[in-house]
Design a protein around this motif. Structure first.
Motif, PDB file in Angstrom:
ATOM      1  N   PHE A 175       0.842  -1.175   0.000  1.00 35.75           N
ATOM      2  CA  PHE A 175       0.000   0.000   0.000  1.00 35.75           C
ATOM      3  C   PHE A 175       0.887   1.237   0.000  1.00 35.75           C
ATOM      4  N   ASP A 176       0.812   1.982  -1.074  1.00 36.35           N
ATOM      5  CA  ASP A 176       1.625   3.186  -1.204  1.00 36.35           C
ATOM      6  C   ASP A 176       0.916   4.332  -0.514  1.00 36.35           C
ATOM      7  N   VAL A 177       1.478   4.828   0.576  1.00 37.98           N
ATOM      8  CA  VAL A 177       0.867   5.958   1.270  1.00 37.98           C
ATOM      9  C   VAL A 177       1.565   7.255   0.921  1.00 37.98           C
ATOM     10  N   ALA A 178       2.364   7.237  -0.143  1.00 32.66           N
ATOM     11  CA  ALA A 178       3.040   8.465  -0.556  1.00 32.66           C
ATOM     12  C   ALA A 178       2.028   9.525  -0.970  1.00 32.66           C
ATOM     13  N   SER A 179       0.863   9.083  -1.459  1.00 35.29           N
ATOM     14  CA  SER A 179      -0.169  10.030  -1.869  1.00 35.29           C
ATOM     15  C   SER A 179      -1.066  10.437  -0.714  1.00 35.29           C
ATOM     16  N   ALA A 180      -0.807   9.921   0.467  1.00 30.46           N
ATOM     17  CA  ALA A 180      -1.586  10.303   1.646  1.00 30.46           C
ATOM     18  C   ALA A 180      -1.281  11.749   2.000  1.00 30.46           C
ATOM     19  N   PRO A 181      -2.115  12.377   2.818  1.00 30.34           N
ATOM     20  CA  PRO A 181      -1.900  13.780   3.162  1.00 30.34           C
ATOM     21  C   PRO A 181      -0.490  14.049   3.660  1.00 30.34           C
ATOM     22  N   SER A 182       0.099  15.138   3.189  1.00 31.29           N
ATOM     23  CA  SER A 182       1.495  15.431   3.520  1.00 31.29           C
ATOM     24  C   SER A 182       1.683  15.805   4.977  1.00 31.29           C
ATOM     25  N   SER A 183       0.595  16.175   5.655  1.00 33.16           N
ATOM     26  CA  SER A 183       0.724  16.583   7.054  1.00 33.16           C
ATOM     27  C   SER A 183       0.775  15.393   8.004  1.00 33.16           C
ATOM     28  N   LEU A 184       0.653  14.173   7.486  1.00 33.74           N
ATOM     29  CA  LEU A 184       0.781  13.019   8.359  1.00 33.74           C
ATOM     30  C   LEU A 184       2.211  12.909   8.854  1.00 33.74           C
ATOM     31  N   SER A 185       2.349  12.563  10.122  1.00 35.82           N
ATOM     32  CA  SER A 185       3.678  12.389  10.716  1.00 35.82           C
ATOM     33  C   SER A 185       3.647  11.183  11.637  1.00 35.82           C
ATOM     34  N   TYR A 186       4.815  10.725  12.034  1.00 33.82           N
ATOM     35  CA  TYR A 186       4.895   9.534  12.878  1.00 33.82           C
ATOM     36  C   TYR A 186       4.792   9.912  14.358  1.00 33.82           C
ATOM     37  N   THR A 187       3.966   9.169  15.060  1.00 31.41           N
ATOM     38  CA  THR A 187       3.810   9.327  16.509  1.00 31.41           C
ATOM     39  C   THR A 187       4.108   7.987  17.163  1.00 31.41           C
ATOM     40  N   THR A 188       4.991   7.991  18.145  1.00 35.56           N
ATOM     41  CA  THR A 188       5.256   6.761  18.897  1.00 35.56           C
ATOM     42  C   THR A 188       4.582   6.858  20.257  1.00 35.56           C
ATOM     43  N   TYR A 189       3.782   5.865  20.556  1.00 33.69           N
ATOM     44  CA  TYR A 189       3.046   5.802  21.819  1.00 33.69           C
ATOM     45  C   TYR A 189       3.810   4.935  22.814  1.00 33.69           C
ATOM     46  N   PHE A 190       3.931   5.438  24.037  1.00 33.06           N
ATOM     47  CA  PHE A 190       4.543   4.695  25.136  1.00 33.06           C
ATOM     48  C   PHE A 190       3.455   4.510  26.192  1.00 33.06           C
ATOM     49  N   ILE A 191       2.976   3.276  26.338  1.00 32.08           N
ATOM     50  CA  ILE A 191       1.822   3.001  27.183  1.00 32.08           C
ATOM     51  C   ILE A 191       2.216   2.089  28.327  1.00 32.08           C
TER      52      ILE A 191
END
Length: 281
Positions: free
Chosen positions: A14-30
């Protein structure tokens, strides 16, 4: 309902390169609740560190609306429902259907717990993730197959497009939807923040009624709801009653006592969340 390829297909990308450019990575520590620590340790999702911490990463948006949908963002009801699932892990040892999966936070938590199914239970564990937006579903797939999230490649996972309007009595696709729900045959159905607008209430309630009437397992249906407008909540409860359903409220702990206490941001900070179980009257 449109079935997308699963992670078990090595040719799927699944190519998410065309997904919204404002998406960023978030790491959750639970901080993992004690009820699920043993299971998560067995599958090496947490170590023997103190406190035992579950970590996973999502590609998501910090905006409330992205590309015309709220689905690219993780909302507080998802955090509450994920916390509840972590405190009741054995509920995931079966066939699970999620409505409105978004970018996959709850899905990752459920899949992590299902990885801990013992040999006799593994054949019965499956997770089906659904949403109405194609880009959101593809982003959910992308997130759940990220290497840092350590999900097993042989886990029975599916990602599907699901339009709740197919459940309306007037829909030409109602029978197709009914057949697919019977194929999934969920033991439990989860949904977070589904009652967000008056316009979607009829379709959602008809979907819930269809699940209760056509699925042989008569699944448990558990939803977290944000009470933004009392009118929307009242309309939802009334619509359930018209289809011979009711909602029992399950008490939730204060948010600061959950595993996600430090994850919520200003948008969700002061909203009221309710956990309900939908039942036949």
């Amino acid at each position: 309902m449109c079935l997308l390829p699963t992670a078990k297909d090595p040719n799927v990308h699944f190519d998410v390169a065309s997904a919204p450019s404002s998406l960023s990575y978030t790491t959750y520590f639970i901080r993992a609740p004690k009820e699920s620590q043993e299971l998560l340790r067995e599958r090496h999702f947490i170590s023997h560190e103190d406190p035992p911490t579950l970590k996973f990463t999502l590609k998501e948006s910090r905006m409330t609306i992205e590309q015309g949908t709220t689905g690219y963002r993780t909302w507080k009801p998802s955090l509450y429902l994920a916390d509840w699932v972590l405190r009741h892990p054995k509920l995931c040892f079966g066939r699970v259907l999620e409505l409105g999966c978004g970018v996959g936070l709850l899905g990752i938590v459920i899949a992590s717990l299902q990885s801990g199914c013992n040999t006799g239970e593994k054949d019965q564990c499956a997770l089906h993730l659904t949403d109405i937006d194609d880009g959101v579903v593809k982003t959910c797939h992308f997130n759940m197959t990220l290497p840092p999230n350590h999900l097993r490649s042989d886990q029975p996972l599916t990602w599907e497009l699901l339009d709740w309007c197919d459940a309306l009595p007037s829909s030409e696709r109602r029978e197709i939807l009914q057949q697919r729900l019977q194929e999934i045959d969920p033991d439990v159905v989860f949904g977070a923040d589904l009652v967000y607008d008056l316009s979607i209430v009829p379709a959602l309630v008809h979907l819930l009624a269809l699940l209760m009437s056509c699925v042989s397992s008569r699944p448990r249906i558990l939803l977290t709801i944000t009470v933004r407008r009392q009118e929307t909540m009242d309309t939802f409860m009334s619509a359930l009653g018209e289809l011979n359903l009711r909602a029992d409220i399950i008490e939730l702990p204060p948010f600061h006592e959950t595993a996600f206490a430090h994850q919520v941001d200003a948008v969700d900070k002061d909203v009221t969340i309710k956990l309900i179980e939908v039942l036949k009257q």
